[in-house]
Design a protein around this motif. Structure first.
Motif, PDB file in Angstrom:
ATOM      1  N   TRP A  35      53.562  45.915  37.486  1.00 41.11           N
ATOM      2  CA  TRP A  35      54.087  46.225  38.066  1.00 41.11           C
ATOM      3  C   TRP A  35      55.025  45.988  39.308  1.00 41.11           C
ATOM      4  O   TRP A  35      55.775  46.081  39.801  1.00 41.11           O
ATOM      5  N   SER A  36      53.775  44.988  40.139  1.00 41.22           N
ATOM      6  CA  SER A  36      53.859  44.552  41.529  1.00 41.22           C
ATOM      7  C   SER A  36      54.768  43.112  41.682  1.00 41.22           C
ATOM      8  O   SER A  36      56.092  42.982  42.394  1.00 41.22           O
ATOM      9  N   GLN A  37      55.332  42.534  40.244  1.00 40.33           N
ATOM     10  CA  GLN A  37      56.195  41.732  40.477  1.00 40.33           C
ATOM     11  C   GLN A  37      57.490  41.800  40.121  1.00 40.33           C
ATOM     12  O   GLN A  37      57.786  43.022  39.609  1.00 40.33           O
ATOM     13  N   ASN A  38      58.209  41.173  40.419  1.00 35.46           N
ATOM     14  CA  ASN A  38      59.824  41.541  39.762  1.00 35.46           C
ATOM     15  C   ASN A  38      60.334  41.206  38.494  1.00 35.46           C
ATOM     16  O   ASN A  38      59.605  40.864  37.826  1.00 35.46           O
ATOM     17  N   ARG A  42      62.015  34.111  36.595  1.00 40.99           N
ATOM     18  CA  ARG A  42      61.909  35.666  37.853  1.00 40.99           C
ATOM     19  C   ARG A  42      63.376  36.150  38.755  1.00 40.99           C
ATOM     20  O   ARG A  42      63.790  35.416  39.377  1.00 40.99           O
ATOM     21  N   ASP A  73      65.207  39.117  41.392  1.00 38.74           N
ATOM     22  CA  ASP A  73      65.089  39.170  42.706  1.00 38.74           C
ATOM     23  C   ASP A  73      65.241  41.041  42.782  1.00 38.74           C
ATOM     24  O   ASP A  73      65.022  41.489  43.305  1.00 38.74           O
ATOM     25  N   ARG A  74      65.311  41.089  41.275  1.00 41.05           N
ATOM     26  CA  ARG A  74      65.063  42.653  41.535  1.00 41.05           C
ATOM     27  C   ARG A  74      63.663  43.309  41.383  1.00 41.05           C
ATOM     28  O   ARG A  74      62.521  42.617  39.892  1.00 41.05           O
ATOM     29  N   PRO A  75      63.073  44.697  41.604  1.00 38.20           N
ATOM     30  CA  PRO A  75      61.428  44.396  42.044  1.00 38.20           C
ATOM     31  C   PRO A  75      61.601  45.547  40.060  1.00 38.20           C
ATOM     32  O   PRO A  75      62.426  46.035  39.848  1.00 38.20           O
ATOM     33  N   ARG A  76      60.580  45.685  39.694  1.00 39.02           N
ATOM     34  CA  ARG A  76      60.354  46.173  38.519  1.00 39.02           C
ATOM     35  C   ARG A  76      60.378  47.768  39.132  1.00 39.02           C
ATOM     36  O   ARG A  76      59.644  47.733  40.320  1.00 39.02           O
ATOM     37  N   GLY A 136      53.057  50.270  46.200  1.00 38.47           N
ATOM     38  CA  GLY A 136      54.167  50.628  45.435  1.00 38.47           C
ATOM     39  C   GLY A 136      54.336  52.245  45.415  1.00 38.47           C
ATOM     40  O   GLY A 136      56.201  52.887  44.696  1.00 38.47           O
TER      41      GLY A 136
END
Length: 72
Positions: A32-35, A47, A49-52, A71
């Motif tokens: 969940w910390s990855q885009n 990948r 630029d939008r965060p999950r 988060g």
């Protein structure tokens, strides 16, 4: 013959379960910390630029305080 009452095996199972739960929780935190993933113009997965966005109903596998989870 070595006789045991079965408690040693039970203790080992609990330790393995706690270790697995921590690994799952850490893996979910990392996920969940990855885009988000998306496709580029060549249809290659990249990948973005939008965060999950972590769902509000996520399960806490190791009963952590909400302040311990990145988060939130």
């Amino acid at each position: 013959m070595d006789e045991t009452d079965g408690h040693e095996e039970e203790i080992e199972d609990i330790e393995i379960d706690e270790s697995l739960a921590k690994q799952v929780a850490n893996g979910l935190d990392y996920f969940w910390s990855q885009n988000e993933l998306c496709y580029d113009e060549n249809l290659k997965v990249v990948r973005s630029d939008r965060p999950r966005v972590r769902p509000k109903y996520s399960y806490d596998y190791i009963k952590r305080d909400k302040n311990d989870v990145e988060g939130n």
